[in-house]
Design a protein around this motif. Structure first.
Motif, PDB file in Angstrom:
ATOM      1  N   ASP A  12     -56.482   8.504 -16.638  1.00 42.01           N
ATOM      2  CA  ASP A  12     -55.106   8.394 -16.162  1.00 42.01           C
ATOM      3  C   ASP A  12     -54.189   8.477 -17.386  1.00 42.01           C
ATOM      4  O   ASP A  12     -54.220   7.611 -18.253  1.00 42.01           O
ATOM      5  N   ILE A  13     -53.382   9.511 -17.430  1.00 41.10           N
ATOM      6  CA  ILE A  13     -52.567   9.776 -18.630  1.00 41.10           C
ATOM      7  C   ILE A  13     -51.560   8.649 -18.893  1.00 41.10           C
ATOM      8  O   ILE A  13     -51.132   8.462 -20.035  1.00 41.10           O
ATOM      9  N   GLY A  34     -47.620  13.375  -7.684  1.00 41.98           N
ATOM     10  CA  GLY A  34     -48.638  13.683  -8.693  1.00 41.98           C
ATOM     11  C   GLY A  34     -48.458  12.895  -9.970  1.00 41.98           C
ATOM     12  O   GLY A  34     -48.099  11.713  -9.961  1.00 41.98           O
ATOM     13  N   VAL A  35     -48.667  13.574 -11.086  1.00 41.49           N
ATOM     14  CA  VAL A  35     -48.609  12.909 -12.387  1.00 41.49           C
ATOM     15  C   VAL A  35     -47.177  12.426 -12.678  1.00 41.49           C
ATOM     16  O   VAL A  35     -46.980  11.386 -13.313  1.00 41.49           O
ATOM     17  N   ALA A 122     -52.956  18.597 -16.803  1.00 40.10           N
ATOM     18  CA  ALA A 122     -53.170  20.008 -16.435  1.00 40.10           C
ATOM     19  C   ALA A 122     -51.924  20.492 -15.694  1.00 40.10           C
ATOM     20  O   ALA A 122     -51.883  20.543 -14.453  1.00 40.10           O
ATOM     21  N   SER A 124     -49.171  22.305 -13.794  1.00 35.41           N
ATOM     22  CA  SER A 124     -49.165  23.322 -12.722  1.00 35.41           C
ATOM     23  C   SER A 124     -50.483  23.446 -11.950  1.00 35.41           C
ATOM     24  O   SER A 124     -50.572  24.259 -11.019  1.00 35.41           O
ATOM     25  N   GLY A 126     -51.803  21.203 -10.015  1.00 35.33           N
ATOM     26  CA  GLY A 126     -51.792  20.378  -8.809  1.00 35.33           C
ATOM     27  C   GLY A 126     -50.965  21.031  -7.722  1.00 35.33           C
ATOM     28  O   GLY A 126     -51.292  22.129  -7.245  1.00 35.33           O
ATOM     29  N   VAL A 127     -49.883  20.395  -7.361  1.00 36.31           N
ATOM     30  CA  VAL A 127     -49.008  20.877  -6.284  1.00 36.31           C
ATOM     31  C   VAL A 127     -48.503  22.301  -6.561  1.00 36.31           C
ATOM     32  O   VAL A 127     -48.302  23.082  -5.626  1.00 36.31           O
ATOM     33  N   TYR A 128     -48.327  22.651  -7.833  1.00 35.68           N
ATOM     34  CA  TYR A 128     -47.785  23.977  -8.165  1.00 35.68           C
ATOM     35  C   TYR A 128     -48.808  25.112  -8.080  1.00 35.68           C
ATOM     36  O   TYR A 128     -48.482  26.272  -8.308  1.00 35.68           O
ATOM     37  N   PHE A 159     -57.619  14.429 -14.633  1.00 37.94           N
ATOM     38  CA  PHE A 159     -57.686  13.396 -13.608  1.00 37.94           C
ATOM     39  C   PHE A 159     -58.950  13.492 -12.772  1.00 37.94           C
ATOM     40  O   PHE A 159     -59.266  12.592 -12.013  1.00 37.94           O
TER      41      PHE A 159
HETATM   42  P1  ADP Z   1     -47.821  20.274 -10.836  1.00 35.85           P
HETATM   43  O1  ADP Z   1     -46.705  20.109  -9.829  1.00 35.85           O
HETATM   44  O2  ADP Z   1     -47.324  20.741 -12.193  1.00 35.85           O
HETATM   45  O3  ADP Z   1     -48.969  21.073 -10.312  1.00 35.85           O
HETATM   46  P2  ADP Z   1     -49.238  17.738 -10.325  1.00 35.85           P
HETATM   47  O4  ADP Z   1     -48.820  16.376 -10.731  1.00 35.85           O
HETATM   48  O5  ADP Z   1     -49.257  18.027  -8.858  1.00 35.85           O
HETATM   49  O6  ADP Z   1     -48.290  18.750 -11.142  1.00 35.85           O
HETATM   50  O7  ADP Z   1     -50.682  18.030 -10.891  1.00 35.85           O
HETATM   51  C1  ADP Z   1     -50.958  18.352 -12.239  1.00 35.85           C
HETATM   52  C2  ADP Z   1     -52.311  17.783 -12.611  1.00 35.85           C
HETATM   53  O8  ADP Z   1     -52.142  16.394 -12.930  1.00 35.85           O
HETATM   54  C3  ADP Z   1     -53.344  17.825 -11.487  1.00 35.85           C
HETATM   55  O9  ADP Z   1     -54.578  18.274 -12.048  1.00 35.85           O
HETATM   56  C4  ADP Z   1     -53.446  16.370 -11.040  1.00 35.85           C
HETATM   57  O10 ADP Z   1     -54.738  16.044 -10.557  1.00 35.85           O
HETATM   58  C5  ADP Z   1     -53.192  15.656 -12.348  1.00 35.85           C
HETATM   59  N1  ADP Z   1     -52.794  14.237 -12.286  1.00 35.85           N
HETATM   60  C6  ADP Z   1     -52.243  13.536 -11.253  1.00 35.85           C
HETATM   61  N2  ADP Z   1     -52.046  12.252 -11.618  1.00 35.85           N
HETATM   62  C7  ADP Z   1     -52.487  12.135 -12.911  1.00 35.85           C
HETATM   63  C8  ADP Z   1     -52.577  11.061 -13.845  1.00 35.85           C
HETATM   64  N3  ADP Z   1     -52.166   9.827 -13.543  1.00 35.85           N
HETATM   65  N4  ADP Z   1     -53.102  11.316 -15.087  1.00 35.85           N
HETATM   66  C9  ADP Z   1     -53.511  12.567 -15.427  1.00 35.85           C
HETATM   67  N5  ADP Z   1     -53.451  13.610 -14.583  1.00 35.85           N
HETATM   68  C10 ADP Z   1     -52.953  13.402 -13.342  1.00 35.85           C
END
Ligand code: ADP
Length: 172
Positions: A12-13, A34-35, A122, A124, A126-128, A159
């Motif tokens: 968890d970042i 998300g993050v 990472a 973009s 996730g949701v992107y 994550f």
């Molecule tokens: P984006 O909209 O840029 O795609 P997201 O937050 O949806 O951003 O996802 C980006 C990445 O961050 C995904 O791989 C997601 O699993 C990861 N992520 C979500 N929560 C955390 C966290 N607490 N620590 C590290 N990575 C995370």
């Protein structure tokens, strides 16, 4: 000037004890899922208040995709958050140069602020909607070709195991 060394870890970042944590923000800078949601939840209201000020004074139309801006980190162990807006595949943002710009610009603003260690998620992936292997290749290549005055460590904090494997593969 030197190229930062790279570490890859699962976790968890928001708990990273680094100088700067990079946030995969959206252009509003006012939090999201998300993050981004995790970072705002961990940092507390001071971060949101600072983001509101930055938005109002410097980016009234929102932070453009591929750009980065630095703030404090509220209650997180990190000193700073670097907010960057990744390209969103779902609205046709498929140009790898935009994602490369996120990693390069985030590193540049952290370096300018005197940070020595920077943790990236990472962006973009996730949701992107970007493929995590493509994100990993771009992320690793961008750091390996960067030259920093202060940053000597970049830690990719993933994550889930699949993302960690993708980054390990990209690092070789
Ligand atoms: P984006 O909209 O840029 O795609 P997201 O937050 O949806 O951003 O996802 C980006 C990445 O961050 C995904 O791989 C997601 O699993 C990861 N992520 C979500 N929560 C955390 C966290 N607490 N620590 C590290 N990575 C995370």
């Amino acid at each position: 000037m030197a190229t930062p060394r790279i570490e890859i870890t699962l976790g968890d970042i928001t708990t990273e004890d680094v100088d700067a944590v990079v946030n995969a923000a959206n252009s509003s800078l006012l939090g999201g899922g998300g993050v981004d949601g995790a970072i705002h939840a961990a940092a507390g209201p001071d971060l949101l208040a600072e983001c509101r000020r930055v938005r109002a004074s410097d980016y009234p139309d929102g932070l453009p995709t591929g750009r980065a801006v630095i703030t404090g980190a509220g209650r997180m162990p990190a000193r700073h958050v670097v907010h960057t807006v990744g390209p969103n595949r779902h609205v046709g943002q498929t140009d790898p140069a935009l994602l490369e710009s996120c990693f390069r610009e985030s590193l540049r603003v952290a370096d300018e602020a005197g940070c020595r260690s920077v943790a990236f998620p990472a962006i973009s992936a996730g949701v992107y909607g970007w493929n995590v292997h493509e994100v990993a290749r771009i992320a690793v290549r961008t750091v390996q070709t960067a030259s920093c005055e202060n940053v000597d460590l970049v830690r990719f904090v993933l994550f889930d195991k699949r993302s960690e494997d993708a980054f390990q593969l990209a690092l070789g």
